[in-house]
Design an enzyme around this catalytic site. Sequence first.
Site: not given
Ligand code: ZN
Length: 641
Positions: A283, A285-286, A310-311, A314, A333, A393, A401, A594
Amino acid sequence: MAPPSSSSSAALPIPASKLDPSSFANQDEIKTTHFHLEWDVDFATQIITGSVAHTLVALAERVERVIFDTSGLTVRSVHVDGVAAAFQHDPSAHHPVLGAPLIITLPTPAARGATVVATIAYATTPACTGAQWLAAAQTQGKTHPFLYTQCQAIHARALLPCMDTPAVRATYSATVTAPDPLLVLMSAQRGATRPADVAGRTVYAFEQPVPIASYLIAACVGNIAVRQVGPRFTIAAEPELIDAAAWEFAETEATIDAFEAIAGPNPFGNVLYILLPRSYLFGGMENPGLVVLNPSLIAGDRSNVNVQIHELAHHHAGNSAGTNTWQDFYLNEGWCVYLERAIIGELEGEKARHFHAIMGQRALRESIAHYRETNEMQFTRLIVDLSGAVDPDAAFSSVPYERGFALLMHLESLVGLAKFRQFTRAYFEHFKFKALDTVMFRAFLKDYFASDADATRALGQVDWDAWLHGEGDVPVEVPYDDSLARECHELADAYLSAAKRLAEDGAAATDVDAAPWQHFSTLQKMAFMDRLLDATDVTFPAPLLREMEATLSLRPADLGNCELAFRWYWVCLRSHDETHFGPIGTFVTTWGRMKYVRPLYRAWAAASPRGLEEARQTFVKHRDFYHSVCAKALEKDLKLV
Ligand SMILES: [Zn+2]
């Protein structure tokens, strides 16, 4: 932000760091304070060649060596303060999760406080897990290749030898040489450009004056247009997407106002978003200065703004005040989701904040159910144990979150909204540009409220052990205002009842009153469809699906918003409906995210024998469109391996 992969029982070449089980770096003895990169980007070989010069300061009395993390790198030479230095780097001792340490012997031991510069000449390999090389066909413009990097959680070591732990923060500078007419952007401020010594190539310079963790190092190289949208906000994308992107994110300045009102001025000053090509698998990356976003956020009606909020959040949560190991990832998160929803509350009202929280509870329940199935309930804890080279990962899910958010909401409900918001601001100020862990977070919370007897008494009720180390459901559920959730759930329930009745008596029409749909927000429409999908025992007869498409404007031509399209197609496939196989094929070969393609391919294959055949044919034909991680997952999903 990275895909789940398994941990490994392979032996470690040397013990992991005492301070971070996901790194070999001897950050307790010596640490990087600044580094300079010289990169040459070659699309033909898909290799970055160059050097990194680390400025390090000794933290112990007599430091004899420096240990960096690497993964799949070829190390050519090492110099310390300009003198060739001995080093050990054995790529054959590469650990599948942690990579291989690069151990440099300092020519003379460094005294506490002394500074040394270690310069390493190296190259990446085509198997680099931190870089994604796209062929021209995988881009919007179809004429130039594209490169982007993704370092979170521990892939920075695949781009450069570094202390790949969020505990070590460093400023950086870089010069990057790339072929014309491509543009280079990094998670840093752009400096001057000049023609390279080789014709047809340009050298770009960068400077990141704020100390950041290694996982936030990022670069994009491609046919990229850049447009300043507001005084603090810039957008970048392929030229084919830039107009749509600028329109979609035109209100970002107002979002930045709300963000700064809640958490304090953005520690990084300005914000830049880049929309990646459609094959991008996540989605967003910050990376500060280079926030990466999935182009599926461009819905044409500004309805998919959540991810960008959201980003943006961050920039305080994580990028500035962030965790010092991946074990306390919730500090990034959980705080980020708390801020994100606070911003939504500021912009859309408290009911909307609570509605998002309810959506989050559903995501958390899904993650817990998944880990229950895979018998990995340890990953439902707020603080996870990554010792023994467990891949960060593998622990990636909604838990950090949403369990993190739930803890902060619990604290907010105990001390009251106004006081907790003041605390939020103080927290981000206190830990500005610092790495922290749960002990430091709790100590600051206690100190902050020490002179407030009511708050201290209220916080005494927190069962920290259950919150931090407990598994499964959260210990305390904050009661949320469910008025926005209720109306979409009620409409979904009406359709579910209709589906059951129609399955029994075969009638083609329903008496569902769909009037509320007209004023639903996009998020409510998503919650409506989630409710349909949660009812795994109900299938919709085809006539009812067509009636819903007509009444609720869900025909393929109406589904411009990816979040709605993927959910509705999923509902249809789950009901073994073959009507939309064509548009579904187009959808899964247009987007590589994905979150969309994995459930859709799986549902397509399960819909009918024809579905299985078409899903497999479509995937095989378009395999090269997908990111390698996504393609591998789909291969498994479709049982092609
Ligand atoms: Zn995040």
